[in-house]
Motif scaffolding. Structure first.
Motif, PDB file in Angstrom:
ATOM      1  N   VAL A 123       0.837  -1.206   0.000  1.00 58.62           N
ATOM      2  CA  VAL A 123       0.000   0.000   0.000  1.00 58.62           C
ATOM      3  C   VAL A 123       0.868   1.249   0.000  1.00 58.62           C
ATOM      4  CG1 VAL A 123      -1.712   1.313   1.318  1.00 58.62           C
ATOM      5  CG2 VAL A 123      -1.924  -1.169   1.114  1.00 58.62           C
ATOM      6  N   TRP A 124       1.949   1.214   0.760  1.00 58.86           N
ATOM      7  CA  TRP A 124       2.869   2.362   0.787  1.00 58.86           C
ATOM      8  C   TRP A 124       3.499   2.586  -0.585  1.00 58.86           C
ATOM      9  CZ3 TRP A 124       8.202   2.583  -0.029  1.00 58.86           C
ATOM     10  CH2 TRP A 124       8.804   3.794   0.293  1.00 58.86           C
ATOM     11  N   VAL A 125       3.841   1.510  -1.263  1.00 58.05           N
ATOM     12  CA  VAL A 125       4.415   1.646  -2.606  1.00 58.05           C
ATOM     13  C   VAL A 125       3.423   2.315  -3.553  1.00 58.05           C
ATOM     14  CG1 VAL A 125       5.220   0.351  -4.610  1.00 58.05           C
ATOM     15  CG2 VAL A 125       6.031  -0.263  -2.342  1.00 58.05           C
ATOM     16  N   VAL A 126       2.156   1.948  -3.465  1.00 56.93           N
ATOM     17  CA  VAL A 126       1.134   2.583  -4.303  1.00 56.93           C
ATOM     18  C   VAL A 126       1.047   4.071  -4.000  1.00 56.93           C
ATOM     19  CG1 VAL A 126      -1.346   2.681  -4.760  1.00 56.93           C
ATOM     20  CG2 VAL A 126      -0.194   0.480  -4.626  1.00 56.93           C
ATOM     21  N   SER A 179       2.320   9.720  -5.951  1.00 59.52           N
ATOM     22  CA  SER A 179       2.587  11.065  -5.429  1.00 59.52           C
ATOM     23  C   SER A 179       3.502  11.813  -6.386  1.00 59.52           C
ATOM     24  CB  SER A 179       3.235  10.984  -4.044  1.00 59.52           C
ATOM     25  OG  SER A 179       2.382  10.329  -3.124  1.00 59.52           O
ATOM     26  N   THR A 180       3.138  13.060  -6.677  1.00 59.59           N
ATOM     27  CA  THR A 180       3.934  13.870  -7.595  1.00 59.59           C
ATOM     28  C   THR A 180       4.413  15.172  -6.969  1.00 59.59           C
ATOM     29  OG1 THR A 180       1.928  14.891  -8.475  1.00 59.59           O
ATOM     30  CG2 THR A 180       2.744  12.947  -9.608  1.00 59.59           C
ATOM     31  N   HIS A 181       3.856  15.571  -5.829  1.00 58.40           N
ATOM     32  CA  HIS A 181       4.278  16.823  -5.204  1.00 58.40           C
ATOM     33  C   HIS A 181       5.614  16.625  -4.511  1.00 58.40           C
ATOM     34  CE1 HIS A 181       4.040  20.390  -2.523  1.00 58.40           C
ATOM     35  NE2 HIS A 181       3.392  20.898  -3.557  1.00 58.40           N
ATOM     36  N   MET A 182       6.348  17.736  -4.333  1.00 63.59           N
ATOM     37  CA  MET A 182       7.689  17.602  -3.762  1.00 63.59           C
ATOM     38  C   MET A 182       7.655  17.188  -2.299  1.00 63.59           C
ATOM     39  SD  MET A 182       9.059  21.496  -3.388  1.00 63.59           S
ATOM     40  CE  MET A 182       8.294  22.685  -2.306  1.00 63.59           C
ATOM     41  N   THR A 183       6.522  17.373  -1.593  1.00 62.29           N
ATOM     42  CA  THR A 183       6.431  16.886  -0.220  1.00 62.29           C
ATOM     43  C   THR A 183       6.526  15.369  -0.160  1.00 62.29           C
ATOM     44  OG1 THR A 183       4.026  17.006  -0.451  1.00 62.29           O
ATOM     45  CG2 THR A 183       5.115  18.853   0.648  1.00 62.29           C
ATOM     46  N   ALA A 184       6.367  14.699  -1.300  1.00 60.15           N
ATOM     47  CA  ALA A 184       6.530  13.249  -1.321  1.00 60.15           C
ATOM     48  C   ALA A 184       7.943  12.847  -0.917  1.00 60.15           C
ATOM     49  CB  ALA A 184       6.204  12.700  -2.703  1.00 60.15           C
ATOM     50  N   SER A 185       8.938  13.716  -1.176  1.00 58.25           N
ATOM     51  CA  SER A 185      10.310  13.394  -0.769  1.00 58.25           C
ATOM     52  C   SER A 185      10.438  13.370   0.748  1.00 58.25           C
ATOM     53  CB  SER A 185      11.282  14.406  -1.375  1.00 58.25           C
ATOM     54  OG  SER A 185      10.966  15.721  -0.944  1.00 58.25           O
ATOM     55  N   VAL A 186       9.761  14.308   1.429  1.00 56.14           N
ATOM     56  CA  VAL A 186       9.766  14.307   2.896  1.00 56.14           C
ATOM     57  C   VAL A 186       9.072  13.049   3.414  1.00 56.14           C
ATOM     58  CG1 VAL A 186       9.070  15.583   4.953  1.00 56.14           C
ATOM     59  CG2 VAL A 186       9.784  16.821   2.904  1.00 56.14           C
ATOM     60  N   TYR A 187       7.952  12.717   2.790  1.00 57.92           N
ATOM     61  CA  TYR A 187       7.224  11.504   3.178  1.00 57.92           C
ATOM     62  C   TYR A 187       8.098  10.263   2.977  1.00 57.92           C
ATOM     63  CZ  TYR A 187       3.619   7.858   2.955  1.00 57.92           C
ATOM     64  OH  TYR A 187       2.882   6.726   3.153  1.00 57.92           O
ATOM     65  N   PHE A 188       8.866  10.237   1.898  1.00 59.92           N
ATOM     66  CA  PHE A 188       9.734   9.092   1.623  1.00 59.92           C
ATOM     67  C   PHE A 188      10.822   8.958   2.690  1.00 59.92           C
ATOM     68  CE2 PHE A 188      13.538   7.254  -0.276  1.00 59.92           C
ATOM     69  CZ  PHE A 188      13.045   6.078  -0.805  1.00 59.92           C
ATOM     70  N   VAL A 189      11.467  10.064   3.041  1.00 58.55           N
ATOM     71  CA  VAL A 189      12.534  10.009   4.049  1.00 58.55           C
ATOM     72  C   VAL A 189      11.963   9.606   5.401  1.00 58.55           C
ATOM     73  CG1 VAL A 189      14.237  11.380   5.290  1.00 58.55           C
ATOM     74  CG2 VAL A 189      13.982  11.651   2.819  1.00 58.55           C
ATOM     75  N   ALA A 190      10.816  10.206   5.780  1.00 56.52           N
ATOM     76  CA  ALA A 190      10.195   9.826   7.043  1.00 56.52           C
ATOM     77  C   ALA A 190       9.805   8.347   7.035  1.00 56.52           C
ATOM     78  CB  ALA A 190       8.972  10.699   7.304  1.00 56.52           C
ATOM     79  N   SER A 191       9.351   7.845   5.900  1.00 57.85           N
ATOM     80  CA  SER A 191       9.002   6.427   5.796  1.00 57.85           C
ATOM     81  C   SER A 191      10.234   5.544   5.961  1.00 57.85           C
ATOM     82  CB  SER A 191       8.338   6.145   4.443  1.00 57.85           C
ATOM     83  OG  SER A 191       7.147   6.881   4.296  1.00 57.85           O
ATOM     84  N   ALA A 192      11.374   6.006   5.449  1.00 61.34           N
ATOM     85  CA  ALA A 192      12.609   5.237   5.619  1.00 61.34           C
ATOM     86  C   ALA A 192      12.981   5.125   7.090  1.00 61.34           C
ATOM     87  CB  ALA A 192      13.739   5.897   4.824  1.00 61.34           C
ATOM     88  N   VAL A 193      12.822   6.223   7.837  1.00 61.95           N
ATOM     89  CA  VAL A 193      13.122   6.199   9.273  1.00 61.95           C
ATOM     90  C   VAL A 193      12.169   5.245   9.988  1.00 61.95           C
ATOM     91  CG1 VAL A 193      13.216   7.594  11.359  1.00 61.95           C
ATOM     92  CG2 VAL A 193      14.046   8.531   9.200  1.00 61.95           C
ATOM     93  N   ILE A 194      10.873   5.364   9.678  1.00 60.34           N
ATOM     94  CA  ILE A 194       9.890   4.495  10.322  1.00 60.34           C
ATOM     95  C   ILE A 194      10.138   3.033   9.958  1.00 60.34           C
ATOM     96  CG2 ILE A 194       7.436   3.936  10.398  1.00 60.34           C
ATOM     97  CD1 ILE A 194       6.867   6.900   9.994  1.00 60.34           C
ATOM     98  N   ALA A 204      17.732   8.730   7.987  1.00 56.80           N
ATOM     99  CA  ALA A 204      17.312   9.711   6.982  1.00 56.80           C
ATOM    100  C   ALA A 204      18.420   9.942   5.957  1.00 56.80           C
ATOM    101  CB  ALA A 204      16.922  11.020   7.660  1.00 56.80           C
ATOM    102  N   GLY A 205      19.659  10.080   6.441  1.00 58.11           N
ATOM    103  CA  GLY A 205      20.778  10.258   5.511  1.00 58.11           C
ATOM    104  C   GLY A 205      20.959   9.060   4.604  1.00 58.11           C
ATOM    105  N   ALA A 206      20.811   7.865   5.167  1.00 62.30           N
ATOM    106  CA  ALA A 206      20.927   6.665   4.339  1.00 62.30           C
ATOM    107  C   ALA A 206      19.828   6.615   3.285  1.00 62.30           C
ATOM    108  CB  ALA A 206      20.876   5.419   5.220  1.00 62.30           C
ATOM    109  N   ALA A 207      18.606   7.059   3.665  1.00 60.58           N
ATOM    110  CA  ALA A 207      17.502   7.069   2.693  1.00 60.58           C
ATOM    111  C   ALA A 207      17.807   7.992   1.528  1.00 60.58           C
ATOM    112  CB  ALA A 207      16.205   7.491   3.382  1.00 60.58           C
TER     113      ALA A 207
END
Length: 667
Positions: free
Chosen positions: A113-116, A121-136, A170-173
């Motif tokens: 579901v997260w991959v979907v 997602s096309t907005h640039m906030t998706a990058s923040v969501y991606f990094v936060a998801s990597a931490v989680i 986050a840095g690794a992501a």
């Protein structure tokens, strides 16, 4: 980790995976609401495990298939039905988690579901969501791994990750995401959903009112206008014309596909008018079109255009460009006095109607039947539509409607700009006045300095061109109420921060979101060319490089030898020999100098050993044996070498005895 803890964790993760979906169009609300309800149940009542029978599960499987098929969506890509199916299956599976294996299976579905969500997602906030998801994801992985080993998942610091671990993840992501972004294959376009009966705002090279029941405003950047000379961008220049649609077929407007001619080029410019061939007093504009859709967007009074692509012009003044696979296109436009586009006079197509609707014809006669000139008729129709119909992105038109324009005029009474423009064209053609719909953009967000305007897809607009005779040509009329026509939005005060944010969005849209196969090929070619140039440079200057390297090596060796001789303690080269014991004594002498020992050039092996034993009393025994072995190397009858292993053991014993003593003569 207890069963309740696993279920609650799974619920929170599912809510996190669903977070972007309400802002997207990839799945319909009932489906992500169902998955969200299942996640909320896990969080609020984690102890209650749902245990359906096999008969109930089979019945639910049939219901899920029916719901997915009823929702449809294959016409906009496979991700919509697959997303619907995945969300419903995930909602069922997470409610049935009863042990660790079922928890891990549910975790895999939540990951899908997260991959979907990320893929849509096309907005640039998706990058923040991606990094936060990597931490989680990193934190959850650690907890799941520890509990799988039977170890506690929390420590003294509590269940949350420590700040330094968060920064590391986050840095690794980011480090992982950058090369993946550069090399992974691209989808042709983001799979942002909508149905055939709903779409977002934006320029389209054709209009089908029967398939547009409602519109959703898109804030994606469509293009950017900059004044090359730094002058303020005038509002008139922001009514950007794509092309005109003359062919009307039951609510569908299409541009003419025939009689397209290549633009005449002179001095690197494509001239748009036969009367003006000078750029004197013209203003130069730079336009970045982020997603070209066949046509350039040109302001009124455009004289010439320059673009790195093939260009042609259609009979109604629309400038077509070569296919660029959605890549951004930058071009320059020179603008003079506003004037109608230089296009052909009206033909039979500009009066053609798909069928005669008696109600619409009677309405046209009642609105402007008494007017004598084309201009008076057009003005009357324009006033009537503005005064009696309401602007709305939700038109309410039904897909079974045979004539959407007639429905809008006689029943609906509300719609967006395409309905207003289409209605005016039909009414005027019933009155014998040549008219056509024009599509483009209007307005935008102006920069603090006024020399730049950002035009969004929400600025897409449709208006009407009416033939007013050979002397005046085609004139612009806009029947859409003012509330539906966007103008220029200024920037002042706190809005400057909004403008800065818009610039970041623009960079994201132009440099990252549209980064596709073409840019990947250019990147590889650029790296290959740089490598080739480097190799050629080395070959051409091979001798010079070799000589310079040798000279540099000699200088480094000389400098190193000088520093070594300068730092080398006195006496280090006297006394001890070259065997392993002698080398150990020299090392002992070097150790004495920094802590206050005095080792003159005349110092013997015994003098060095005596000082070391006095400074580090606990080393007296191994130092004495080391001195004895060194003297045997120097003065022995055979001049033999001491046993290397024995000397190594003695040196380790000396090092252990040195601990705890920092100043010469201390306790």
């Amino acid at each position: 980790m207890s069963l309740a803890a696993m279920r609650r964790l799974l619920g929170w993760l599912l809510l996190w995976a669903l977070l972007p979906l309400p802002f997207l169009y990839i799945v319909l609300p009932p489906f992500w609401l169902a998955a969200g309800a299942a996640a909320a149940a896990l969080v609020l009542v984690p102890d209650r495990v749902w245990s359906p029978t096999k008969l109930l599960l089979n019945a639910l499987a049939v219901v899920i298939v029916v719901l997915v098929l009823a929702a449809g969506g294959l016409n906009v890509g496979p991700l919509r039905p697959l997303g619907h199916l995945l969300l419903l299956l995930t909602a069922l599976r997470v409610l049935m988690v009863r042990d660790r294996p079922s928890f891990l299976r549910g975790l895999a579905l939540v990951g899908m579901v997260w991959v979907v969500s990320v893929a849509a997602s096309t907005h640039m906030t998706a990058s923040v969501y991606f990094v936060a998801s990597a931490v989680i994801g990193w934190w959850v992985g650690i907890r799941v791994h520890l509990t799988g080993l039977g170890l506690p998942a929390t420590g003294a610091g509590g269940p949350l990750p420590r700040p330094r671990h968060v920064l590391l993840a986050a840095g690794a992501a980011v480090v992982i995401a950058v090369p993946v972004f550069l090399v992974m294959p691209r989808l042709g376009q983001p799979w942002v959903a909508g149905s055939s009966f709903a779409r977002t705002t934006g320029f389209a090279p054709a209009v089908d009112l029967g398939a547009v029941g409602r519109l959703t405003e898109s804030q994606e950047v469509a293009l950017v206008i900059r004044s090359a000379g730094g002058a303020a961008v005038e509002e008139a220049w922001t009514r950007l014309r794509g092309t005109a649609f003359d062919q009307v077929m039951a609510g569908s407007w299409l541009p003419r596909q025939s009689d397209v001619q290549r633009l005449e080029t002179s001095r690197g410019l494509a001239w748009l008018t036969s009367e003006v061939r000078s750029l004197d007093d013209a203003v130069e504009l730079e336009i970045d079109l982020l997603r070209p859709r066949r046509y350039l967007m040109l302001p009124p009074g455009a004289i010439a255009v320059q673009a790195a692509t093939e260009m042609a012009v259609d009979p109604y003044g629309g400038v077509l460009v070569g296919y660029r696979r959605g890549q951004p296109l930058s071009y320059r436009v020179w603008v003079g006095e506003p004037r109608p586009p230089e296009v052909a006079p009206p033909g039979p197509r500009d009066l053609r109607l798909p069928r005669s609707h008696e109600g619409v014809r009677q309405l046209a006669l009642s609105v402007a039947g008494g007017a004598r000139s084309n201009e008076a008729k057009a003005a009357a129709v324009e006033r009537y539509l503005k005064a009696n119909y309401r602007y709305s992105l939700e038109s309410g038109v039904r897909i079974q409607t045979v004539d959407p324009v007639a429905w809008f005029l006689l029943e609906g009474g509300a719609g967006h700009c395409e309905f207003f423009a289409g209605a005016m064209v039909v009414l005027l053609r019933h009155l014998g006045v040549p008219a056509r719909m024009v599509a483009g953009y209007n307005g935008g967000d102006v920069s603090p300095d006024g020399d730049q305007v950002v035009v969004r897809e929400a600025n897409a607009h449709a208006w009407v061109e009416v033939w007013l005779g050979a002397e005046r040509g085609w004139e612009v009329f806009d029947p859409t109420p003012a509330v539906g026509v966007r103008g220029l939005s200024g920037v002042s005060g706190l809005e400057r921060a909004r403008w800065a944010w818009q610039q970041l969005e623009l960079y994201w849209d132009r440099r990252l979101l549209t980064f596709g196969l073409g840019e990947q090929i250019e990147l590889v070619e650029g790296l290959g060319a740089a490598l080739q140039r480097g190799l050629e440079t080395v070959r051409r200057r091979e001798m010079a490089v070799t000589a310079a390297a040798l000279a540099a090596g000699v200088l480094v060796l000389a400098a190193g030898a000088g520093l070594w001789r300068r730092r080398r303690p006195a006496g280090a080269t006297t006394g001890p020999g070259r065997g392993p014991a002698g080398r150990a004594v020299r090392r002992l002498a070097r150790t004495l100098v920094p802590v206050g020992g005095v080792v003159p050039p005349s110092a013997t092996v015994r003098d060095i050993g005596r000082q070391a034993a006095a400074f580090w009393p606990r080393t007296a025994a191994p130092v004495a044996e080391l001195v004895s072995r060194a003297e045997d190397e120097l003065y022995g009858p055979d001049g033999g070498r001491a046993d290397t292993a024995a000397v190594r053991r003695l040196w380790k014993a000396i090092r252990r005895g040195m601990r705890g003593r920092e100043r010469f003569g201390g306790a």
